[in-house]
Enzyme design. Structure first.
Site, PDB file in Angstrom:
ATOM      1  N   PRO A 124       0.838  -1.217   0.000  1.00  0.00           N
ATOM      2  CA  PRO A 124       0.000   0.000   0.000  1.00  0.00           C
ATOM      3  C   PRO A 124       0.863   1.254   0.000  1.00  0.00           C
ATOM      4  O   PRO A 124       1.851   1.349   0.731  1.00  0.00           O
ATOM      5  CB  PRO A 124      -0.795  -0.134   1.295  1.00  0.00           C
ATOM      6  CG  PRO A 124      -0.905  -1.611   1.503  1.00  0.00           C
ATOM      7  CD  PRO A 124       0.391  -2.181   1.000  1.00  0.00           C
ATOM      8  N   CYS A 125       0.462   2.213  -0.835  1.00  0.00           N
ATOM      9  CA  CYS A 125       1.367   3.318  -1.142  1.00  0.00           C
ATOM     10  C   CYS A 125       0.961   4.636  -0.501  1.00  0.00           C
ATOM     11  O   CYS A 125       1.579   5.658  -0.760  1.00  0.00           O
ATOM     12  CB  CYS A 125       1.455   3.501  -2.657  1.00  0.00           C
ATOM     13  SG  CYS A 125      -0.137   3.844  -3.439  1.00  0.00           S
ATOM     14  N   GLN A 126      -0.058   4.647   0.376  1.00  0.00           N
ATOM     15  CA  GLN A 126      -0.509   5.928   0.920  1.00  0.00           C
ATOM     16  C   GLN A 126       0.616   6.673   1.632  1.00  0.00           C
ATOM     17  O   GLN A 126       0.715   7.891   1.582  1.00  0.00           O
ATOM     18  CB  GLN A 126      -1.681   5.714   1.888  1.00  0.00           C
ATOM     19  CG  GLN A 126      -2.987   5.354   1.209  1.00  0.00           C
ATOM     20  CD  GLN A 126      -3.122   3.857   0.965  1.00  0.00           C
ATOM     21  OE1 GLN A 126      -2.147   3.107   1.017  1.00  0.00           O
ATOM     22  NE2 GLN A 126      -4.336   3.411   0.694  1.00  0.00           N
TER      23      GLN A 126
END
Length: 426
Positions: A124-126
């Site tokens: 996940p890249c948040q």
């Protein structure tokens, strides 16, 4: 194709399966998909059932499932019609210190005597994204998602694939002063892997979207074979979104459409060359999930203004340009492009997960806009922008479907990467 030419893969942080779908299309065989979101896992199970039935020549079973599906149900009515081994390959679990050994045990059982040829996925890249950093402020430095790449590396250490593909946002290169990226390189180097990265732009590889993503590829050193970063030829796309991607779908107004209903095409495939070339129209003679969000009166007026500005001058609406009575947001210093129109005559701006929260950033380019006919794009249109085939069904609510789509890797880009990696493995 002989069994010796079928390569296996594990998909980590799999999401709805955009990356996986491209590899399957290129002839790779999934051993396991690992994903923590329940709706995304249900989507993966449904897609796994689709692939099983297609290979068996029983696609009518999947077709009947879509035709009879009821809103609010998961995919159980389909999953029970395929062997458990098909859906058991989807592991619904977070990847972390408490779960990793159990995940290894499950994958070991799934793979049996098979080797794992490729590991793919994108944590996940948040925590690395510009939007994530803006939203979280200083807290982003402590976000545990910054560390998920370390568990990706543990899978590499455990299964020793020939190659791996790691997808992420551009921010991974600079987050925390570049420390996570440097650490990733150091860790895989210590395991005997070289890695390289390039920023790939989806519109240069068959996708009608100006999406920029970092694609990291790693490979075992000193092995016989032609390992290395795949050569992705640049492509010119002579296609337009409105004419070549959207025009065979029936007209929708805001609030129209259903999550579960058969949607008939209004143009034959022979008139849609891009959809044929990209395989977006899929295997069925209908699609689903062509559902548009409702709109309030104030937003209808803003949408109309935004579309008119774009069609007339290719000018994107700045929120502060609106009449005062339409400016209901208190924030007038940032996110001033929050109302953005999809370019009808070119490529779309990047589709992101925030599309799940509102559709203002993805306004449909209605050619004769009025307050009655303006709207944001539908779930199916968003899926097409990500080059998902029309027979792909996203389980869960409308909001969940949008989020799954926005988080995905475009299928066609993944396919191009997979095809080139396959050449390295042969």
């Amino acid at each position: 194709m002989g069994r010796e030419n079928i390569y296996t893969f594990i998909d980590l942080f799999a999401g709805a399966g955009g990356l996986s779908e491209g590899f399957i299309r290129a002839g790779f065989m999934p051993i396991a998909h690992i994903e923590m979101n329940k709706d995304a896992c249900n989507t993966l199970k449904t897609r796994s059932a689709y692939h099983y039935l297609k290979n068996k020549g029983e696609l009518y079973v999947y077709e009947n499932y879509l035709k009879n599906k009821q809103e609010g149900t998961d995919g159980s009515n389909l999953w029970k019609l395929v062997p458990n081994t098909v859906t058991d390959s989807v592991i619904c679990e977070a990847i972390g210190e408490q779960t990793i050994n159990n995940l290894f045990s499950i994958v070991d059982k799934l793979k049996g005597g098979e080797n794992v040829d490729i590991i793919i996925g994108g944590p996940p890249c948040q925590a690395y994204s510009v939007a994530g950093r803006a939203r979280m402020g200083k807290d982003v430095e402590q976000d545990p998602r910054n560390e998920l790449y370390k568990y990706y590396v543990k899978f590499i250490d455990k299964y020793r694939p020939k190659m791996f593909v790691f997808e992420n946002v551009l921010g991974i290169l600079t987050a925390k002063r570049g420390e996570p990226f440097a650490d990733l390189k150091r860790l895989v180097d210590s395991l005997g892997y070289d890695m390289s990265y390039k920023v790939q732009i989806a519109s240069q590889h068959g996708v009608l979207q100006n999406r920029h993503r970092v694609i990291i590829v790693g490979w075992l050193r000193n092995k016989s074979g032609n390992y290395g970063y795949p050569d992705l030829p640049l492509e010119e796309l002579p296609y337009e979104i409105l004419k070549d991607l959207f025009s065979d779908l029936p007209i929708r107004k805001a609030g129209e459409g259903k999550l579960c209903e058969v949607v008939q095409y209004v143009k034959p495939l022979s008139e849609m060359p891009y959809l044929r070339k990209s395989e977006i129209r899929g295997d069925l003679d209908f699609t689903t999930q062509h559902i548009a969000r409702p709109l309030n009166d104030n937003d209808r007026k803003i949408y109309k203004t935004a579309v008119e500005m774009w069609l007339k001058d290719k000018h994107r609406l700045n929120y502060t340009e609106l009449p005062a009575e339409l400016q209901t947001h208190k924030n007038k210093k940032s996110f001033l492009n929050r109302f953005s129109v999809v370019d009808p005559y070119g490529y779309c701006h990047t589709v992101v997960a925030h599309i799940a929260m509102d559709g203002h950033y993805y306004i449909y380019p209605t050619l004769n806009p009025s307050v009655e006919n303006v709207r944001s794009i539908t779930v199916r249109e968003a899926a097409r922008l990500q080059s998902f085939p029309d027979d792909y069904y996203f389980e869960g609510s409308r909001t969940s479907a949008f989020r799954q789509i926005g988080n995905a890797v475009p299928v066609v880009l993944s396919y191009k990467i997979a095809c080139e990696i396959k050449k390295k493995l042969l």
